[in-house]
Design an enzyme around this catalytic site. Structure first.
Site, short mmCIF file in Angstrom:
data_model
loop_
_atom_site.label_atom_id
_atom_site.label_comp_id
_atom_site.label_asym_id
_atom_site.label_seq_id
_atom_site.Cartn_x
_atom_site.Cartn_y
_atom_site.Cartn_z
N SER A 206 4.18 4.51 1.10
CA SER A 206 4.26 4.04 -0.28
C SER A 206 5.13 4.95 -1.14
O SER A 206 4.89 5.06 -2.33
CB SER A 206 2.85 3.95 -0.87
OG SER A 206 2.25 5.23 -0.81
N CYS A 207 6.12 5.63 -0.54
CA CYS A 207 6.98 6.52 -1.32
C CYS A 207 7.67 5.71 -2.42
O CYS A 207 8.14 4.60 -2.18
CB CYS A 207 8.02 7.20 -0.43
SG CYS A 207 7.24 8.22 0.85
N CYS B 108 9.26 1.38 0.86
CA CYS B 108 8.97 2.48 1.78
C CYS B 108 8.32 1.80 2.98
O CYS B 108 7.18 1.36 2.89
CB CYS B 108 8.02 3.51 1.17
SG CYS B 108 7.56 4.77 2.38
FE FE Z 1 6.05 6.44 1.82
#
Ligand code: FE
Length: 216
Positions: A123-124, A119
């Site tokens: 922080s996906c 990501c």
């Molecule tokens: Fe993210």
């Protein structure tokens, strides 16, 4: 207890005032916003503190075993793999691993293409399937470098991808999460689905490692 700052009789100290201690955390703007929002929702009776706690407990209990179950099934059941690749959410739901609010896209490693996820913005991560992301996944360095030079970054993880193999980097978003289906290791033809699950590591589903048989 004789400490002036202690409270209650349950054996630990609640400090009420005084200078910041080393473990005192400085909250960011968004953390403060999150805390304020949570307090407001609780105050308005929309959610209870216990519901929030239960949600955190459920999230923290998720491990990469869920993703491994999906990968092992894809390895052993070609029809399931086809359904998973066509519609990640439907495939995950078949194994009782529903995605909550995001679209899931499963990407399969082949002799010609290796997939890795990132990501770039934050922080996906497919938390519903892998649990909490490792700290390096959230680091600025990984996010920036894996896009520019994935082959070099993978090499630092001990994963050497041949020059004839294309590396595809998938940038997760608020709406889309990716799950890498690593290649099934050679020599595992006789293994059961649950034995195969043990070969599927978190990092192999992020794409920075490959699935391996023990000792290889
Ligand atoms: Fe993210």
């Amino acid at each position: 207890m004789t400490d002036a700052t202690s409270s209650g009789g349950h054996g630990h100290i609640h400090r009420e005032s005084g200078p910041p201690q080393p473990d005192d955390k400085v909250h960011s703007y968004y953390q403060i916003l999150g805390i304020a929002l949570q307090e407001l929702l609780i105050e308005k009776g929309i959610v209870s503190a216990d519901e929030v706690r239960q949600m955190i407990e459920r999230r923290d209990a998720i491990t990469p075993a869920r993703g491994a179950k999906i990968v092992a099934r894809a390895w052993t059941d070609g029809d399931f793999k086809a359904r998973l690749l066509a519609d990640g959410n439907a495939g995950a739901a078949e194994l009782d691993c529903p995605m909550t609010y995001t679209e899931l896209v499963a990407v399969e490693n082949t002799p010609k293409a290796h997939n890795v996820i990132v990501c770039t913005l934050c922080s996906c991560y497919p938390r519903e399937l892998l649990g909490l992301p490792p700290s390096w996944y959230k680091s600025r360095e990984y996010r920036a470098r894996v896009v520019r030079d994935p082959r070099a970054v993978l090499k630092e993880f001990g994963t050497e991808i041949g020059d004839h193999v294309e590396i595809r980097v998938h940038d997760s978003t608020a709406d889309i999460r990716y799950l890498v289906i690593p290649r099934r290791p050679a020599g595992t033809e006789g293994m059961t689905e649950s034995e195969l699950e043990d070969l599927v590591t978190r990092d192999s589903m992020i794409g920075v490692a490959e699935a391996k048989t023990p000792g290889k």
